[in-house]
Motif scaffolding. Structure first.
Motif, PDB file in Angstrom:
ATOM      1  N   LEU A  86     -44.534  19.929  -5.511  1.00 18.76           N
ATOM      2  CA  LEU A  86     -45.924  20.084  -5.913  1.00 18.76           C
ATOM      3  C   LEU A  86     -46.784  20.237  -4.664  1.00 18.76           C
ATOM      4  O   LEU A  86     -46.610  19.492  -3.691  1.00 18.76           O
ATOM      5  CB  LEU A  86     -46.376  18.874  -6.724  1.00 18.76           C
ATOM      6  CG  LEU A  86     -45.554  18.555  -7.988  1.00 18.76           C
ATOM      7  CD1 LEU A  86     -46.160  17.375  -8.728  1.00 18.76           C
ATOM      8  CD2 LEU A  86     -45.468  19.775  -8.892  1.00 18.76           C
ATOM      9  N   PRO A  87     -47.712  21.184  -4.656  1.00 19.77           N
ATOM     10  CA  PRO A  87     -48.496  21.421  -3.440  1.00 19.77           C
ATOM     11  C   PRO A  87     -49.401  20.259  -3.069  1.00 19.77           C
ATOM     12  O   PRO A  87     -49.775  20.093  -1.909  1.00 19.77           O
ATOM     13  CB  PRO A  87     -49.312  22.675  -3.795  1.00 19.77           C
ATOM     14  CG  PRO A  87     -49.365  22.690  -5.300  1.00 19.77           C
ATOM     15  CD  PRO A  87     -48.072  22.100  -5.752  1.00 19.77           C
ATOM     16  N   ASN A  88     -49.759  19.446  -4.046  1.00 18.44           N
ATOM     17  CA  ASN A  88     -50.597  18.275  -3.785  1.00 18.44           C
ATOM     18  C   ASN A  88     -49.806  17.012  -4.108  1.00 18.44           C
ATOM     19  O   ASN A  88     -48.764  17.058  -4.747  1.00 18.44           O
ATOM     20  CB  ASN A  88     -51.869  18.325  -4.638  1.00 18.44           C
ATOM     21  CG  ASN A  88     -52.682  19.570  -4.368  1.00 18.44           C
ATOM     22  OD1 ASN A  88     -52.908  19.938  -3.210  1.00 18.44           O
ATOM     23  ND2 ASN A  88     -53.118  20.250  -5.427  1.00 18.44           N
ATOM     24  N   TRP A 103     -45.572   9.405  10.532  1.00 16.20           N
ATOM     25  CA  TRP A 103     -45.567   9.208   9.088  1.00 16.20           C
ATOM     26  C   TRP A 103     -44.311   9.797   8.472  1.00 16.20           C
ATOM     27  O   TRP A 103     -43.834  10.840   8.913  1.00 16.20           O
ATOM     28  CB  TRP A 103     -46.785   9.894   8.453  1.00 16.20           C
ATOM     29  CG  TRP A 103     -48.071   9.581   9.122  1.00 16.20           C
ATOM     30  CD1 TRP A 103     -48.630  10.239  10.195  1.00 16.20           C
ATOM     31  CD2 TRP A 103     -48.964   8.528   8.790  1.00 16.20           C
ATOM     32  NE1 TRP A 103     -49.815   9.659  10.541  1.00 16.20           N
ATOM     33  CE2 TRP A 103     -50.056   8.600   9.701  1.00 16.20           C
ATOM     34  CE3 TRP A 103     -48.965   7.527   7.820  1.00 16.20           C
ATOM     35  CZ2 TRP A 103     -51.114   7.714   9.653  1.00 16.20           C
ATOM     36  CZ3 TRP A 103     -50.034   6.642   7.776  1.00 16.20           C
ATOM     37  CH2 TRP A 103     -51.085   6.747   8.677  1.00 16.20           C
ATOM     38  N   ASN A 104     -43.812   9.140   7.445  1.00 17.97           N
ATOM     39  CA  ASN A 104     -42.814   9.742   6.582  1.00 17.97           C
ATOM     40  C   ASN A 104     -43.547  10.370   5.404  1.00 17.97           C
ATOM     41  O   ASN A 104     -44.395   9.726   4.770  1.00 17.97           O
ATOM     42  CB  ASN A 104     -41.799   8.717   6.095  1.00 17.97           C
ATOM     43  CG  ASN A 104     -40.760   8.386   7.154  1.00 17.97           C
ATOM     44  OD1 ASN A 104     -40.622   9.091   8.148  1.00 17.97           O
ATOM     45  ND2 ASN A 104     -40.034   7.308   6.951  1.00 17.97           N
ATOM     46  N   ILE A 105     -43.223  11.630   5.118  1.00 18.95           N
ATOM     47  CA  ILE A 105     -43.934  12.389   4.094  1.00 18.95           C
ATOM     48  C   ILE A 105     -43.170  12.307   2.778  1.00 18.95           C
ATOM     49  O   ILE A 105     -42.054  12.820   2.656  1.00 18.95           O
ATOM     50  CB  ILE A 105     -44.093  13.868   4.519  1.00 18.95           C
ATOM     51  CG1 ILE A 105     -44.770  13.964   5.885  1.00 18.95           C
ATOM     52  CG2 ILE A 105     -44.863  14.641   3.461  1.00 18.95           C
ATOM     53  CD1 ILE A 105     -46.145  13.339   5.937  1.00 18.95           C
ATOM     54  N   TYR A 106     -43.773  11.644   1.797  1.00 22.29           N
ATOM     55  CA  TYR A 106     -43.197  11.544   0.459  1.00 22.29           C
ATOM     56  C   TYR A 106     -43.929  12.544  -0.436  1.00 22.29           C
ATOM     57  O   TYR A 106     -45.119  12.397  -0.711  1.00 22.29           O
ATOM     58  CB  TYR A 106     -43.354  10.128  -0.094  1.00 22.29           C
ATOM     59  CG  TYR A 106     -42.381   9.150   0.527  1.00 22.29           C
ATOM     60  CD1 TYR A 106     -41.268   8.711  -0.180  1.00 22.29           C
ATOM     61  CD2 TYR A 106     -42.565   8.672   1.818  1.00 22.29           C
ATOM     62  CE1 TYR A 106     -40.368   7.820   0.384  1.00 22.29           C
ATOM     63  CE2 TYR A 106     -41.671   7.789   2.394  1.00 22.29           C
ATOM     64  CZ  TYR A 106     -40.575   7.372   1.671  1.00 22.29           C
ATOM     65  OH  TYR A 106     -39.676   6.495   2.238  1.00 22.29           O
ATOM     66  N   GLN A 107     -43.194  13.562  -0.875  1.00 28.72           N
ATOM     67  CA  GLN A 107     -43.808  14.620  -1.673  1.00 28.72           C
ATOM     68  C   GLN A 107     -43.126  14.692  -3.032  1.00 28.72           C
ATOM     69  O   GLN A 107     -41.897  14.649  -3.129  1.00 28.72           O
ATOM     70  CB  GLN A 107     -43.697  15.968  -0.963  1.00 28.72           C
ATOM     71  CG  GLN A 107     -44.489  17.079  -1.642  1.00 28.72           C
ATOM     72  CD  GLN A 107     -44.618  18.313  -0.765  1.00 28.72           C
ATOM     73  OE1 GLN A 107     -44.156  18.324   0.368  1.00 28.72           O
ATOM     74  NE2 GLN A 107     -45.259  19.343  -1.289  1.00 28.72           N
ATOM     75  N   ALA A 139     -43.405  23.893   1.505  1.00 22.90           N
ATOM     76  CA  ALA A 139     -42.199  24.490   0.923  1.00 22.90           C
ATOM     77  C   ALA A 139     -42.562  25.134  -0.406  1.00 22.90           C
ATOM     78  O   ALA A 139     -42.939  24.446  -1.351  1.00 22.90           O
ATOM     79  CB  ALA A 139     -41.119  23.429   0.733  1.00 22.90           C
ATOM     80  N   ALA A 140     -42.468  26.458  -0.474  1.00 21.88           N
ATOM     81  CA  ALA A 140     -42.815  27.186  -1.688  1.00 21.88           C
ATOM     82  C   ALA A 140     -41.549  27.588  -2.434  1.00 21.88           C
ATOM     83  O   ALA A 140     -40.501  27.826  -1.836  1.00 21.88           O
ATOM     84  CB  ALA A 140     -43.647  28.423  -1.338  1.00 21.88           C
ATOM     85  N   GLY A 141     -41.669  27.668  -3.738  1.00 26.36           N
ATOM     86  CA  GLY A 141     -40.550  28.104  -4.548  1.00 26.36           C
ATOM     87  C   GLY A 141     -39.548  26.992  -4.789  1.00 26.36           C
ATOM     88  O   GLY A 141     -39.703  25.851  -4.350  1.00 26.36           O
ATOM     89  N   GLU A 142     -38.502  27.340  -5.497  1.00 32.70           N
ATOM     90  CA  GLU A 142     -37.486  26.346  -5.830  1.00 32.70           C
ATOM     91  C   GLU A 142     -36.702  25.940  -4.597  1.00 32.70           C
ATOM     92  O   GLU A 142     -36.325  26.779  -3.782  1.00 32.70           O
ATOM     93  CB  GLU A 142     -36.535  26.890  -6.895  1.00 32.70           C
ATOM     94  CG  GLU A 142     -35.575  25.849  -7.443  1.00 32.70           C
ATOM     95  CD  GLU A 142     -34.708  26.382  -8.565  1.00 32.70           C
ATOM     96  OE1 GLU A 142     -34.849  25.888  -9.703  1.00 32.70           O
ATOM     97  OE2 GLU A 142     -33.906  27.290  -8.295  1.00 32.70           O
ATOM     98  N   GLN A 143     -36.482  24.656  -4.465  1.00 29.09           N
ATOM     99  CA  GLN A 143     -35.774  24.098  -3.317  1.00 29.09           C
ATOM    100  C   GLN A 143     -34.512  23.373  -3.798  1.00 29.09           C
ATOM    101  O   GLN A 143     -34.508  22.756  -4.862  1.00 29.09           O
ATOM    102  CB  GLN A 143     -36.666  23.110  -2.561  1.00 29.09           C
ATOM    103  CG  GLN A 143     -38.015  23.676  -2.132  1.00 29.09           C
ATOM    104  CD  GLN A 143     -37.889  24.708  -1.043  1.00 29.09           C
ATOM    105  OE1 GLN A 143     -37.116  24.531  -0.100  1.00 29.09           O
ATOM    106  NE2 GLN A 143     -38.644  25.786  -1.170  1.00 29.09           N
TER     107      GLN A 143
END
Length: 248
Positions: A86-88, A103-107, A139-143
């Motif tokens: 999700l972009p946000n 920071w550790n980035i939790y997305q 990260a755009a698109g399916e990962q």
């Protein structure tokens, strides 16, 4: 009985209270040492289990969740996931990496079927906290990625840990309930675990993946030696005292 004889008997009488207290203290110290020996064996087994687990082939996330519901320990279990970030909704947990603060980035990652999984994508330096400072990390698109399953914490791990500042998106500990609310997600859609992403192919990639800390402290041998050493010292001090008291 003259005064000299009375004084001699007083000095050479058996100090039962001292002996009793010394025996109690000695038993406590030895028990603490034995407890640390048992903890040492437990920690060695745990480290061996974790080492074997992290080197196992990854399993699908659905299988990991099924194991967790069955009561199996899945901490550090390698899993594979697929979805769209999700972009946000990024959540930022204070961390250090190789001596650098950041920071550790939790997305949140939307999985097939609509469920949401918080992925610890990795570490960014302190001044790269906001997404706009690192557009290459979007990260755009399916990962498709692999990582290690991590269980959320039910509460703050210690009173020494500061409180999370939700308004500033600054976390000191991983509170999945607060992260879910701050990201504006429905609690029933969020998977009840985290996944720490593994290393990326590009070492300069931000976030830096593969930052899971699995170096668990194992100081039980030193603690056991300390307790046994204190017990030995106590026995020596009391023994010398009694020997000096009665050697005449």
């Amino acid at each position: 009985m003259n005064e000299r004889t009375a004084t001699h008997r007083e000095r050479t009488g058996i100090p039962w209270l001292l002996i009793l207290l010394s025996l109690v203290a000695l038993a406590i110290l030895v028990s603490l040492g034995n407890w640390q020996v048992r903890r040492l064996a437990w920690k060695q087994d745990l480290l061996a289990t974790i080492d074997a687990r992290i080197h196992a082939d990854p399993v699908p996330l659905a299988e990991a969740l099924e194991r967790m519901r069955a009561g199996e320990d899945i901490e550090y279990l390698p899993v594979s996931v697929r979805g769209t970030f999700l972009p946000n909704g990024e959540q930022h947990v204070l961390s250090t990496w190789k001596g650098v603060s950041g920071w550790n980035i939790y997305q949140p990652l939307r999985l097939e079927g609509g469920a949401i999984l918080f992925v610890n994508r990795g570490f960014v330096p302190y001044d790269r906290k906001e997404p706009e400072t690192r557009p290459e990390s979007l990260a755009a698109g399916e990962q498709e990625l692999t990582g290690l399953a991590r269980l959320p914490l039910d509460e703050k791990p210690s009173f020494l840990v500061p409180e999370n500042d939700i308004a500033k998106n600054q976390y000191h500990w991983k509170d999945i309930v607060a992260m879910t609310a701050a990201a504006g997600l429905a609690a029933e859609t969020v998977v009840p675990l985290f996944v720490d992403a593994g290393p990326y192919d590009d070492p300069a990639h931000l976030p830096i993946g593969g930052v899971t800390n699995i170096d668990l402290p194992n100081n039980h041998l030193q603690y056991a030696a300390t307790w046994y050493g204190l017990a030995l010292a106590l026995a020596g001090v009391v023994g010398v005292f009694l020997w000096r008291r009665y050697r005449g």
